[in-house]
Design a protein around this motif. Structure first.
Motif, short mmCIF file in Angstrom:
data_model
loop_
_atom_site.label_atom_id
_atom_site.label_comp_id
_atom_site.label_asym_id
_atom_site.label_seq_id
_atom_site.Cartn_x
_atom_site.Cartn_y
_atom_site.Cartn_z
N TYR A 197 51.49 6.20 71.58
CA TYR A 197 50.55 5.31 70.89
C TYR A 197 51.13 3.93 70.63
N THR B 35 47.59 14.56 74.08
CA THR B 35 46.21 14.66 74.53
C THR B 35 46.11 15.43 75.85
N ILE C 255 42.23 12.68 79.04
CA ILE C 255 42.34 11.51 78.15
C ILE C 255 43.48 10.63 78.62
N SER C 256 44.57 11.25 79.04
CA SER C 256 45.70 10.47 79.57
C SER C 256 45.24 9.64 80.77
N LEU D 253 40.20 5.13 69.20
CA LEU D 253 40.50 6.55 69.44
C LEU D 253 40.76 7.21 68.10
N MET E 250 41.50 11.04 66.49
CA MET E 250 41.87 12.40 66.90
C MET E 250 41.93 13.29 65.68
N SER F 260 46.06 20.02 69.28
CA SER F 260 45.49 20.67 70.47
C SER F 260 46.41 21.68 71.13
N THR G 168 33.98 18.09 77.21
CA THR G 168 33.72 16.69 76.89
C THR G 168 32.23 16.43 76.72
N THR H 248 36.16 14.59 73.30
CA THR H 248 36.67 15.77 74.01
C THR H 248 37.11 16.81 72.97
N TYR I 16 38.90 20.48 72.06
CA TYR I 16 39.91 21.43 72.53
C TYR I 16 39.59 22.79 71.92
N ASP J 208 39.34 14.72 70.41
CA ASP J 208 39.70 13.31 70.57
C ASP J 208 38.42 12.52 70.81
#
Lengths: 106, 419
Positions: free
Chosen positions: B163, B193, B197-198, B341, B343, B347, B355, B366, B368, B378
């Motif tokens: 981050y 994540t 998401i990555s 973002l 969260m 997860s 999603t 998204t 989990y 997220d």
């Protein structure tokens, strides 16, 4: 110093002195107003500094920006005069502003 | 023998989010004994998250980040001493020792010592002082110089695709720097994540002109002739010239004081749900502590503002005589470019990802799932869904994946089904 009146959900009223340039949320936190939680400390990310602005003062503050409006949409007790107090800057114009607080910030 | 030890004073070591919230919550709870807060930094407690966002970009000055004004602490009868470094805790004498001499006695002690930036451990940095253009980002003292160095055209190499690194990349691109992000793992945000998401954030940064290198562990930091500045960063495949280097490779909790006085420490100072350590007169709150989570049925050390505040309130409630167990759902946020973002939950252990919304529209959430239960989510530019997800994760709700993904069914209605 402008003063702001916070009214808790149970009717308890607190009048606080607010420093111009800081946020209405900060004024609440500095004066231990219990109805304001401010979990993100002012980053417009948590929605836990929600207050209902007395309509008489609503016109004296800039309207909510995009990020704030988007957060507001998710609040459970949303009203037309709902605002996130971390996004309202204290000015001399809002001296005497009345902010009612929701039953819960979660 | 030691008269001063019979004090009811509370001493707080640290002056960050947790410390400031603790002091306020104590007073709001009616606690009237003296409170002394000792901070190493030169400043009153301030908001840390903006250091890699609005403070770095110049939008928010330090004064705006102060959590409470000096007058507010004074009014609530809390003494905040800045520039005060504690070197030892003597539990038998119930006092702490200060670097510049002297002791302070406590009735109850609160450790709010936070963490520090993890230093780079790579070839080229041994035996030399930290090069002048290599920076970390944890404090205002770190962030101030970086802010001044974000000049258009400068070549910034960011080590670490988490981050902090990505937020700095976002600010730096807006300022017109050439930015390269080096991540040792196969993808950005790998520890926190899902792969989707990555990939989304990798594309966002790529489109903004950031050069992203994954599987790019730093092999060597090349310094100039005198060792005073970094001139290039070496990976296995590349040599990247740098005017400025920022390392965001994680945090180390400040637990040394606790360890040396014999408190239980295991990835943070071990505390219970009331923020109490293995010594009933010592509490630990925020990033430095490790608490039990009833929700996840394991111990957690979280690096998070909401966690710091929640643990601070739990410690204050206990000291005010109305204990409330802390078991809030962990949550985090990150602002990059025009993307918010948010969260919630952790997860780790998920077996399915669902999603809602479209990544291409830059507005989605998204979820989990683990064995059908929502354990984390997220949200990108979806604050409304994030707030609903916070409640769903708190319940570890079981909702059919098709319903979660179906935009025609409001998440709020899913909540009604749970409650």
């Amino acid at each position: 110093m402008p003063k702001i009146v916070f009214i808790e959900h149970d009717g308890e009223q607190r009048e606080v002195q607010a420093e111009a340039g800081r946020s209405v949320m900060q004024a609440a936190v500095e004066n231990a107003v219990p109805g304001i939680v401010a979990d993100c400390s002012g980053s417009c990310s948590c929605g836990t500094c929600h207050g209902f602005i007395d309509p008489a003062w609503l016109a004296k503050i800039p309207a909510a920006g995009g990020a704030e409006s988007a957060m507001l949409e998710g609040l459970l007790e949303l009203q037309p005069n709902s605002r996130l107090t971390c996004q309202i800057t204290v000015t001399e114009d809002i001296d005497g502003m009345v902010v009612r607080l929701p039953k819960s910030q979660f | 023998m030691i008269m001063q030890s019979a004090t009811d004073r509370i001493v707080v070591i640290g002056a960050g989010h947790a410390a400031s919230e603790f002091a306020g919550a104590l007073r709001a709870g009616g606690f009237s004994a003296p409170v002394l807060m000792l901070g190493e930094e030169a400043h009153l407690p301030y908001q840390r998250p903006p250091l890699s966002k609005a403070f770095l970009s110049g939008e928010a000055p330090l004064a705006a980040l102060e959590l409470k004004s000096a007058a507010a602490y004074e009014k609530m009868g809390v003494e905040v001493r800045t520039g005060a470094r504690v070197t030892a805790i003597d539990r038998r004498a119930r006092r702490i020792e200060l670097e510049h001499g002297g002791y302070e006695y406590y009735g109850k002690l609160v450790l709010a010592t936070g963490g520090r930036a993890r230093p780079l451990a790579v070839h080229g940095l041994e035996d030399v002082r930290k090069p002048a253009n290599l920076h970390y980002l944890r404090t205002v003292a770190d962030a101030g110089p970086v802010r001044e160095l974000l000049r258009p055209g400068s070549r910034l190499v960011i080590i670490g695709g988490g981050y902090v690194g990505l937020e700095v990349a976002s600010v730096a691109r807006k300022r017109g720097l050439e930015v390269t992000v080096l991540e040792a793992l196969p993808r950005l945000l790998a520890r926190v994540t899902a792969a989707e998401i990555s990939a989304f954030y990798e594309r966002i940064h790529h489109d903004a002109g950031v050069a992203i290198r994954t599987r790019a562990a730093v092999r060597r930091i090349e310094t100039g002739p005198s060792g005073a500045t970094v001139v290039a960063v070496h990976t296995q495949d590349e040599v990247i010239a740098a005017d400025l280097v920022l390392a965001g490779v994680g945090q180390i909790p400040n637990v040394e004081l606790a360890e040396r006085c014999g408190l239980a420490v295991d990835n943070g100072v071990v505390v219970d749900q009331h923020s109490r350590s293995s010594d009933p007169d010592i509490f630990a709150i925020g990033d430095c502590s490790n608490h039990p989570s009833a929700l996840y049925r394991r111990r957690l050390r979280l690096e998070s503002v909401p966690n710091a505040l929640g643990q601070a309130r739990a410690a204050a409630a206990t000291l005010c005589g109305s204990p409330r167990a802390y078991d809030a759902v962990p949550w985090f946020w990150s602002d990059q470019y025009d993307l918010k973002l948010q969260m919630v939950g952790l997860s780790q252990g998920h077996d399915r990802v669902v999603t809602r919304g479209k990544l291409g529209e830059r507005s989605f959430i998204t979820f989990y799932l683990e064995a059908g239960r929502i354990i984390a989510a997220d949200a990108v530019n979806r604050p409304k869904d994030f707030l609903a997800a916070k409640r769903l994760v708190g319940e570890l709700a079981q909702i059919a994946p098709e319903s979660l993904a179906d935009e025609s069914r409001p998440l709020q209605s899913a909540l009604c089904m749970v409650n």
